[in-house]
Structures are given as C-alpha cells and as structure tokens.
Scaffold this motif. Structure first.
Motif, mmCIF file in Angstrom:
data_model
loop_
_atom_site.group_PDB
_atom_site.id
_atom_site.type_symbol
_atom_site.label_atom_id
_atom_site.label_comp_id
_atom_site.label_asym_id
_atom_site.label_seq_id
_atom_site.Cartn_x
_atom_site.Cartn_y
_atom_site.Cartn_z
ATOM 1 N N ASP A 34 10.722 -0.087 10.947
ATOM 2 C CA ASP A 34 9.436 0.456 10.495
ATOM 3 C C ASP A 34 8.712 -0.503 9.541
ATOM 4 O O ASP A 34 7.492 -0.421 9.376
ATOM 5 C CB ASP A 34 9.681 1.762 9.721
ATOM 6 C CG ASP A 34 10.457 2.781 10.534
ATOM 7 O OD1 ASP A 34 9.877 3.294 11.515
ATOM 8 O OD2 ASP A 34 11.644 3.013 10.225
ATOM 9 N N MET A 35 9.512 -1.393 8.875
ATOM 10 C CA MET A 35 8.921 -2.180 7.791
ATOM 11 C C MET A 35 9.537 -3.582 7.778
ATOM 12 O O MET A 35 10.750 -3.716 7.940
ATOM 13 C CB MET A 35 9.228 -1.465 6.463
ATOM 14 C CG MET A 35 8.772 -2.154 5.219
ATOM 15 S SD MET A 35 8.984 -1.108 3.760
ATOM 16 C CE MET A 35 10.763 -1.063 3.595
ATOM 17 N N ASN A 72 4.232 0.183 -2.181
ATOM 18 C CA ASN A 72 3.060 0.415 -1.302
ATOM 19 C C ASN A 72 3.484 0.488 0.159
ATOM 20 O O ASN A 72 3.022 1.334 0.918
ATOM 21 C CB ASN A 72 2.033 -0.716 -1.475
ATOM 22 C CG ASN A 72 1.593 -0.843 -2.913
ATOM 23 O OD1 ASN A 72 1.438 0.165 -3.606
ATOM 24 N ND2 ASN A 72 1.466 -2.087 -3.380
ATOM 25 N N LEU A 73 4.378 -0.402 0.536
ATOM 26 C CA LEU A 73 4.807 -0.466 1.937
ATOM 27 C C LEU A 73 5.552 0.813 2.324
ATOM 28 O O LEU A 73 5.368 1.349 3.432
ATOM 29 C CB LEU A 73 5.689 -1.693 2.145
ATOM 30 C CG LEU A 73 5.021 -3.048 1.863
ATOM 31 C CD1 LEU A 73 6.048 -4.177 1.817
ATOM 32 C CD2 LEU A 73 3.942 -3.358 2.904
ATOM 33 N N VAL A 94 4.030 -4.296 6.939
ATOM 34 C CA VAL A 94 4.486 -5.688 6.937
ATOM 35 C C VAL A 94 3.884 -6.420 5.747
ATOM 36 O O VAL A 94 2.701 -6.277 5.465
ATOM 37 C CB VAL A 94 4.037 -6.419 8.242
ATOM 38 C CG1 VAL A 94 4.444 -7.893 8.200
ATOM 39 C CG2 VAL A 94 4.607 -5.740 9.474
ATOM 40 N N ASN A 95 4.695 -7.160 4.999
ATOM 41 C CA ASN A 95 4.192 -8.098 4.001
ATOM 42 C C ASN A 95 5.136 -9.289 3.966
ATOM 43 O O ASN A 95 6.288 -9.161 3.574
ATOM 44 C CB ASN A 95 4.079 -7.473 2.612
ATOM 45 C CG ASN A 95 3.434 -8.464 1.627
ATOM 46 O OD1 ASN A 95 3.438 -9.673 1.850
ATOM 47 N ND2 ASN A 95 2.898 -7.942 0.541
ATOM 48 N N VAL A 96 4.640 -10.418 4.442
ATOM 49 C CA VAL A 96 5.474 -11.630 4.503
ATOM 50 C C VAL A 96 4.779 -12.806 3.822
ATOM 51 O O VAL A 96 4.968 -13.955 4.197
ATOM 52 C CB VAL A 96 5.812 -11.969 5.973
ATOM 53 C CG1 VAL A 96 6.828 -11.001 6.534
ATOM 54 C CG2 VAL A 96 4.550 -12.010 6.832
ATOM 55 N N ILE A 97 3.953 -12.470 2.827
ATOM 56 C CA ILE A 97 3.231 -13.537 2.118
ATOM 57 C C ILE A 97 4.202 -14.291 1.212
ATOM 58 O O ILE A 97 4.927 -13.669 0.435
ATOM 59 C CB ILE A 97 2.069 -12.943 1.296
ATOM 60 C CG1 ILE A 97 1.057 -12.301 2.247
ATOM 61 C CG2 ILE A 97 1.396 -14.026 0.443
ATOM 62 C CD1 ILE A 97 0.013 -11.468 1.543
ATOM 63 N N LEU A 98 4.241 -15.608 1.328
ATOM 64 C CA LEU A 98 5.070 -16.412 0.430
ATOM 65 C C LEU A 98 4.275 -16.693 -0.838
ATOM 66 O O LEU A 98 3.061 -16.897 -0.787
ATOM 67 C CB LEU A 98 5.509 -17.691 1.135
ATOM 68 C CG LEU A 98 6.571 -17.489 2.211
ATOM 69 C CD1 LEU A 98 6.824 -18.779 2.980
ATOM 70 C CD2 LEU A 98 7.875 -16.977 1.596
ATOM 71 N N SER A 99 4.945 -16.715 -1.982
ATOM 72 C CA SER A 99 4.255 -16.809 -3.271
ATOM 73 C C SER A 99 4.369 -18.195 -3.881
ATOM 74 O O SER A 99 5.288 -18.946 -3.585
ATOM 75 C CB SER A 99 4.875 -15.790 -4.236
ATOM 76 O OG SER A 99 4.484 -16.082 -5.553
#
Ligand code: SF4
Length: 487
Positions: free
Chosen positions: A126-127, A139-140, A151-156
């Motif tokens: 699901d995530m 939030n997700l 989905v959150n796959v942002i690299l920081s």
C-alpha cells in the motif's frame, strides 16, 4: 558499503532475541510490526521509524496477525536480497486473509530503487517510502488509511534523523548502533547505494553525543558509529559533504572530521566501548588510526572492504586506490595498532575478471590474513554503471568456484588469527547466552571476535577478563578469571 550480516537473514524486530522489553505506550492503540533486511543501517533506520510511529499512536507488536501496519525495511544490494523480500510479501497474502485491515508498507533501498513501480509489481503493498522520507510517514499513513496508495521516495540533502531518538528494537540492552552519516558519494560501479541513499551528509556531533550519553544512562556499554562510509564524516554546520569547499572559513576552522568525532565520543564516555562501520580504504586517514590507538575504549578492529586484489579490477570498480596503497594502509594500521583485527568485503566474478585477477585477490588475502570477511559473487544491480556499461561475462560456475576458493582461504586465515589469542587474557563484554549452550555466555573482545565461556555468576553487560584456552576459525573459547577494570 556497510557490512551485511547476510542479507538473506530476515530479522523480525519484535521476535528475535528481545531481552529488552519493547518500549510500550499505553495511550497508543495501533500496532506496528516491522522487519528488516540487509545492513546495520537498515536496522538502525527501523529504530528511527518505530520512534516516529510511536508518536503517531503505534506500539510495536510481535504478532504479524494482529498488526494494523506491517513495514518491511528492504535491501537491494544483491538480486537475491530483493527476491527474499518478494517471497516474504507473498507470505503476507495469507495473513491478510485473517487480518484484512492490515496495511503493508515497504521501506529502504529496494523501495527507493523501484519507487511507485513497487505498487504495480507487488499488489499487497500500500505504501512505498525511501530511506530519507521516514518523517513523512504520518502523512503517508493517513493516505493509506483513507484507502489511497502512498509513495515518497525523495532523497534529501540534509536529513540525518539527528533529532529522532531511536526506539531500540531487537536489543540486547548492551550494544547499540548510532548512525553518524547518510548516503555515499563514492560511485563504485557495482553499487546501488548512492542511488538508493543519496549524497553524503553528516550528523551534528552534539546530537550524536546526546544519543551516546543517553545510551550510557540506560545501561548500554557499547556503541557502533554507523555510516556507509564513516571515514568521510565531516560536520561543518550541516549540508552535503561535496559542498564543504563553499563553507566559510569559520565553518572550515570549526569543522569536525571522523578522527575528531571518535575522540569526542571516546572522551564523553570513557568506560563505553566505541566501534565504527564501515570504512572505505580510499577515505581512511592516518589520524583515524592514531585516534584509535590513543583511547583504550575505541575497539581495536576495522572493517576495511577491498572488494578485489587486482589493480585492473579495482579501476573497473572505480575503487580509488591500488593494491599497493591498500597494503600501505594495512602496514600503517599494524604499525600503529599491532593487535588490530581487520575484516574484509570481497566480490568475486566482477565483469572481465580473469584467473590472474582472481589470483591477485588470493595473494592480497595472503598478505593481510584477515580475521574474517563477507564474500559474495558479483550480482549485477540495475542502474549501476557496471550494469549499464559492462557485460556480466564471468560464468556462474567460475564465480562459484572462485568464491569457494576465497571462502576457504578466509577460513584458514581466520583460524590463523584466532590461534593468536590462545593463552591470552582478553576483556569481553557479555552480550547474551551462547547460541550453542545455555550454560555459557557469549560476548566479544576488542577485536570483535566472539568469545564463549561458562556463565558462573557473571551477568549480561559485565566486562569480564577471559583466559582463552581453545578456538575455532571464528570463535574463542575460555574461562572467566575475574571482572575487568572497566566493569
Ligand atoms: S558506493 Fe562504494 S563506498 Fe559507497 S556504499 Fe557503495 S560500495 Fe560502499
């Protein structure tokens, strides 16, 4: 690359040997089940995730069937690691039948590599959350609670989770990981890590010291400072390692490198054992070795992956050192810390590897005679430079045969090294019962070698002097001769 304790092994955080009671908050009503694969960084991240979700109403559970949320912290270092994750997700289908409300999320490097494709390929998911996006979990989870995928796959560029106090999972209450850097800027051609964990950034030394002091207060006796590449730790007020050149003179003058950090931690808790992992030979500097020699509580052990003994293959791997420079580093370590143990990572069967290259690897191992090592056959990883530019041309049979030869040689050297401890009295930190006998404790000496001895009246967390009477290629066997001065 962080040494992995065998990627194939699944650790169910809430099951495996959990003497330390899982942190529990009666106000929390939801249940989190989390399991991790792969390297120590993933285990440490799972503790960060459990902490973030503890503030969102989740307690960790040991029972998959009763979980509201199941998280799998995945590894992508070899193809087999990903296959193991997929097989595990399949198993969740059966559980979902008896626990239909359960939501499934994937974390870690495979999540970052596949991104939203993971949802298409594995319908139970699901995530999908990448290693730098764990603070977005609240939030997700709201999105998946409302029936949408998330989905959150942002690299920081600056996330180090330095402000999150990990929830110690799967803990023996004695040893703990403390992450000090994230990401890696070394683009070794076989490695997926720079793509799944982003650019290098270091954590504020003050937050590292706070975590170490807190662990000491809570009875922990040993910390391992963790990073893909700890030697390139460099704090200058935050931001990416690669932007250090743009820092102000003041920032440069007050910056903290790895040798300095080691000394700060060693001085902060003089009775606490300090370990670190993992080093890259091209980034390790003499001042780190000198700092190790200066403090008794910095353990005399270095994990120093080399991957190959052939200069030609090292070049193909984009490892920025030669075998001769590696020998020089080994000689310096042995000169400055004569009883320092050294372990390796080795990859066999890298594209174009010849028999001659393989012999170079064997002769390098003969020169170093490592205490132990982690050895794998080359596994092509999607998106890496090796996958894009080089053909995986060494036959599987040849890879297997060369791997066998390397493992056999390492076993012989391991025994050579353990025999060096016979008759000596070694300080051992007791971590728990021996896997093989309930009447014996297991712990490790400063060199990170496992030591087993009869329990008598000693307890987990004690520093005990043990006389070494016997050994196998990986374990020392002895008898306690009293408490160490550090107890
Ligand atoms: S790119 Fe190289 S140094 Fe970085 S994690 Fe991978 S193997 Fe280690």
């Amino acid at each position: 690359m962080i040494k992995d304790e065998s990627v194939e092994k699944v650790i169910d955080e809430s099951q495996q040997g959990t003497p330390l009671a899982l942190q529990h908050n009666d106000k929390n009503t939801r249940k989190l089940y989390i399991e991790s694969y792969g390297c120590q960084m993933n285990f440490s991240d799972s503790e960060i995730v459990a902490s973030i979700l503890a503030n969102e109403g989740f307690n960790t559970t040991q029972l998959l069937e009763e979980a509201d949320l199941v998280l799998v912290n995945t590894c992508s270092i070899r193809e087999k690691a990903e296959q193991t994750v997929r097989k595990r997700l399949e198993k969740f289908n059966a559980v979902k039948k008896i626990n239909p409300g359960m939501k499934v999320g994937v974390l870690g490097c495979m999540a970052e590599r596949l991104k939203s494709k993971f949802l298409e390929e594995e319908k139970i998911v699901d995530m999908v959350v990448g290693p730098d996006a764990y603070k977005d979990l609240p939030n997700l989870i709201q999105e998946i609670d409302e029936g949408r995928n998330a989905v959150n796959v942002i690299l920081s560029k600056d996330e180090t989770y330095g402000d999150v106090a990990p929830v110690r999972l799967n803990s023996n209450g004695v040893t703990a990981f403390v992450s000090i850097t994230r990401g890696c800027d070394n683009m070794c051609t076989f490695c997926v890590v720079p793509f799944t964990r982003g650019r290098e950034r270091s954590r504020d030394p003050q937050s590292i010291l706070e975590e170490v002091n807190d662990l000491w207060e809570r009875g922990f006796k040993e910390v391992t400072l963790l990073g893909q590449n700890v030697d390139s730790y460099l704090w200058y007020g935050g931001g990416l390692k690669k932007d250090f050149e743009k820092a102000t003179e003041m920032q440069k003058a007050t910056s903290v490198n790895f040798a300095k950090l080691l000394e700060m931690v060693a001085e902060a808790q003089p009775k606490m054992r300090i370990r670190f992992s993992t080093s890259n030979p091209q980034d390790m500097t003499l001042d780190v070795i000198e700092s190790m020699a200066k403090y008794d509580n910095i353990c005399k052990y270095i994990h120093l992956p080399v991957q190959s003994g052939s200069n030609r293959i090292l070049k193909e791997m984009n490892r920025l050192h030669t075998r001769e420079e590696y020998f020089e580093l080994i000689d310096n370590i042995r000169k400055i810390i004569p009883d320092c143990a050294i372990s390796q990572d080795m990859i066999t069967g890298f594209p174009t590897e010849t028999e001659e290259d393989h012999q170079d690897t064997l002769s390098l191992m003969e020169y170093v005679k490592y205490d132990f090592g982690f050895m794998f056959a080359y596994s092509e990883r999607p998106g890496t430079l090796a996958e894009r530019k080089m053909e995986d041309d060494v036959p599987e049979e040849t890879k297997k045969r060369r791997l066998r030869e390397i493992i056999d040689l390492q076993q012989k050297h391991g025994h050579f090294r353990t025999r060096e401890h016979l008759g000596k009295v070694e300080e051992v930190l007791i971590e728990g019962p021996s896997k093989k006998s309930d009447a014996h404790w297991m712990g490790r000496n400063s060199q990170n070698t496992v030591v087993v001895f009869p329990k008598e009246n000693y307890q987990v967390g004690d520093f005990v002097n043990v006389k070494i009477n016997e050994c196998t290629s990986a374990t020392l066997i002895g008898e306690a001769v009293g408490y160490s001065k550090n107890n």
